[in-house]
Write a protein that holds these residues in place. Structure first.
Motif, PDB file in Angstrom:
ATOM      1  N   VAL A  73      39.381  35.942  41.891  1.00 48.07           N
ATOM      2  CA  VAL A  73      39.212  35.328  40.577  1.00 48.07           C
ATOM      3  C   VAL A  73      37.758  34.926  40.321  1.00 48.07           C
ATOM      4  N   ASN A  74      37.100  34.329  41.310  1.00 50.77           N
ATOM      5  CA  ASN A  74      35.763  33.774  41.089  1.00 50.77           C
ATOM      6  C   ASN A  74      34.612  34.737  41.312  1.00 50.77           C
ATOM      7  N   VAL A  75      34.869  35.854  41.938  1.00 54.90           N
ATOM      8  CA  VAL A  75      33.797  36.835  42.128  1.00 54.90           C
ATOM      9  C   VAL A  75      34.067  38.079  41.288  1.00 54.90           C
ATOM     10  N   VAL A  76      35.216  38.680  41.473  1.00 52.45           N
ATOM     11  CA  VAL A  76      35.487  39.963  40.824  1.00 52.45           C
ATOM     12  C   VAL A  76      35.871  39.790  39.354  1.00 52.45           C
ATOM     13  N   GLN A  77      36.845  38.953  39.063  1.00 56.96           N
ATOM     14  CA  GLN A  77      37.364  38.862  37.700  1.00 56.96           C
ATOM     15  C   GLN A  77      36.564  37.947  36.778  1.00 56.96           C
ATOM     16  N   PHE A  78      35.867  36.981  37.321  1.00 58.62           N
ATOM     17  CA  PHE A  78      35.187  35.966  36.527  1.00 58.62           C
ATOM     18  C   PHE A  78      34.217  36.595  35.535  1.00 58.62           C
ATOM     19  N   ARG A  79      34.444  36.332  34.258  1.00 56.46           N
ATOM     20  CA  ARG A  79      33.596  36.822  33.160  1.00 56.46           C
ATOM     21  C   ARG A  79      33.387  38.337  33.202  1.00 56.46           C
ATOM     22  N   TRP A  80      34.433  39.069  33.503  1.00 58.21           N
ATOM     23  CA  TRP A  80      34.349  40.528  33.637  1.00 58.21           C
ATOM     24  C   TRP A  80      33.731  41.173  32.397  1.00 58.21           C
ATOM     25  N   GLN A  81      34.178  40.780  31.229  1.00 56.38           N
ATOM     26  CA  GLN A  81      33.709  41.412  29.994  1.00 56.38           C
ATOM     27  C   GLN A  81      32.232  41.145  29.717  1.00 56.38           C
ATOM     28  N   GLN A  82      31.693  40.040  30.219  1.00 56.72           N
ATOM     29  CA  GLN A  82      30.292  39.715  29.981  1.00 56.72           C
ATOM     30  C   GLN A  82      29.357  40.318  31.033  1.00 56.72           C
ATOM     31  N   LYS A  83      29.907  40.867  32.095  1.00 57.09           N
ATOM     32  CA  LYS A  83      29.068  41.395  33.174  1.00 57.09           C
ATOM     33  C   LYS A  83      28.385  42.682  32.744  1.00 57.09           C
ATOM     34  N   LYS A  84      27.234  42.902  33.339  1.00 56.60           N
ATOM     35  CA  LYS A  84      26.532  44.163  33.132  1.00 56.60           C
ATOM     36  C   LYS A  84      27.250  45.236  33.936  1.00 56.60           C
ATOM     37  N   SER A  85      27.024  46.468  33.577  1.00 52.74           N
ATOM     38  CA  SER A  85      27.706  47.591  34.220  1.00 52.74           C
ATOM     39  C   SER A  85      27.508  47.607  35.730  1.00 52.74           C
ATOM     40  N   TYR A  86      26.282  47.415  36.179  1.00 54.90           N
ATOM     41  CA  TYR A  86      26.023  47.456  37.620  1.00 54.90           C
ATOM     42  C   TYR A  86      26.723  46.310  38.353  1.00 54.90           C
ATOM     43  N   GLU A  87      26.885  45.164  37.679  1.00 53.63           N
ATOM     44  CA  GLU A  87      27.591  44.037  38.294  1.00 53.63           C
ATOM     45  C   GLU A  87      29.075  44.354  38.473  1.00 53.63           C
ATOM     46  N   LYS A  88      29.634  45.059  37.521  1.00 54.04           N
ATOM     47  CA  LYS A  88      31.036  45.460  37.636  1.00 54.04           C
ATOM     48  C   LYS A  88      31.232  46.402  38.813  1.00 54.04           C
ATOM     49  N   VAL A  89      30.318  47.336  38.965  1.00 52.62           N
ATOM     50  CA  VAL A  89      30.382  48.277  40.090  1.00 52.62           C
ATOM     51  C   VAL A  89      30.254  47.517  41.412  1.00 52.62           C
ATOM     52  N   GLU A  90      29.307  46.596  41.484  1.00 53.49           N
ATOM     53  CA  GLU A  90      29.136  45.798  42.703  1.00 53.49           C
ATOM     54  C   GLU A  90      30.387  44.998  43.029  1.00 53.49           C
ATOM     55  N   ASP A  91      30.989  44.417  42.010  1.00 49.70           N
ATOM     56  CA  ASP A  91      32.188  43.606  42.241  1.00 49.70           C
ATOM     57  C   ASP A  91      33.368  44.452  42.716  1.00 49.70           C
ATOM     58  N   ILE A 114      45.481  42.407  42.002  1.00 53.50           N
ATOM     59  CA  ILE A 114      44.619  43.539  42.364  1.00 53.50           C
ATOM     60  C   ILE A 114      44.817  44.669  41.364  1.00 53.50           C
ATOM     61  N   MET A 115      46.059  44.982  41.053  1.00 57.41           N
ATOM     62  CA  MET A 115      46.352  46.061  40.109  1.00 57.41           C
ATOM     63  C   MET A 115      45.815  45.750  38.709  1.00 57.41           C
ATOM     64  N   ALA A 116      45.927  44.508  38.298  1.00 61.60           N
ATOM     65  CA  ALA A 116      45.397  44.121  36.986  1.00 61.60           C
ATOM     66  C   ALA A 116      43.879  44.289  36.951  1.00 61.60           C
ATOM     67  N   THR A 117      43.227  43.929  38.031  1.00 56.71           N
ATOM     68  CA  THR A 117      41.768  44.073  38.126  1.00 56.71           C
ATOM     69  C   THR A 117      41.369  45.536  38.065  1.00 56.71           C
ATOM     70  N   LEU A 118      42.056  46.361  38.837  1.00 51.78           N
ATOM     71  CA  LEU A 118      41.740  47.790  38.861  1.00 51.78           C
ATOM     72  C   LEU A 118      42.056  48.448  37.525  1.00 51.78           C
ATOM     73  N   SER A 119      43.119  48.024  36.904  1.00 57.18           N
ATOM     74  CA  SER A 119      43.484  48.563  35.597  1.00 57.18           C
ATOM     75  C   SER A 119      42.408  48.245  34.557  1.00 57.18           C
ATOM     76  N   THR A 120      41.928  47.031  34.585  1.00 54.95           N
ATOM     77  CA  THR A 120      40.856  46.627  33.668  1.00 54.95           C
ATOM     78  C   THR A 120      39.596  47.446  33.924  1.00 54.95           C
ATOM     79  N   ALA A 121      39.289  47.666  35.181  1.00 50.82           N
ATOM     80  CA  ALA A 121      38.073  48.428  35.531  1.00 50.82           C
ATOM     81  C   ALA A 121      38.180  49.878  35.090  1.00 50.82           C
TER      82      ALA A 121
END
Length: 149
Positions: A73-91, A114-121
């Motif tokens: 929640v606090n590293v991968v999902q936190f503010r997902w929509q506001q992250k830059k593209s490279y930050e999403k890849v890193e997460d 996990i599935m919700a996170t991957l689905s969003t990505a």
């Protein structure tokens, strides 16, 4: 050192996870996580080459498993929509590494998150006309698939 780790264990673990996602060579970060895990468990514990070969790995697995939801929640999902593209890849890269540490007995309870996170990505819509964005989109999908395997 053990007391410092215990007082700030979630913050430290968060730092290790972020570094795993950023690193082109994750081995030093994995080794640091193993060492911190052993020290966290036992104030006198020092991981050397003569110690049980998987002691650090086992302790890291326990540590990650006990804090997995916090990390997700606090590293991968936190503010997902506001992250830059490279930050999403890193997460997502971090998530791939974390799943290797997650204990099999703990994994089923986290599967929906996990599935919700991957689905969003994988559903991420980027400007596919830009070469960088196409590559990022491919990387997001790659790390999503790697996380499932």
């Amino acid at each position: 050192l053990s007391e410092i780790i215990r007082l700030r264990e979630q913050l430290m673990l968060k730092g290790f996870v972020r570094e795993l996602g950023r690193a082109t060579n994750p081995q030093p970060s994995i080794r640091a996580l193993h060492l911190a895990s052993v020290v966290r468990k036992d104030a006198g514990g020092v991981l050397s080459n003569s110690d049980e070969p998987h002691a650090g790995e086992n302790q890291a697995s326990l540590w990650v498993s006990s804090s997995f939801m916090y990390i997700l929640v606090n590293v991968v999902q936190f503010r997902w929509q506001q992250k830059k593209s490279y930050e999403k890849v890193e997460d997502l890269r971090s998530l791939c590494f974390l799943l290797d540490f997650l204990r099999a007995t703990e994994a089923p309870q986290y599967l929906p998150q996990i599935m919700a996170t991957l689905s969003t990505a994988t559903a991420q819509r980027l400007d596919a006309k830009r070469r960088v964005e196409r590559r990022t989109q491919a990387e997001l999908r790659l790390f999503s698939v790697l996380s499932l395997s």
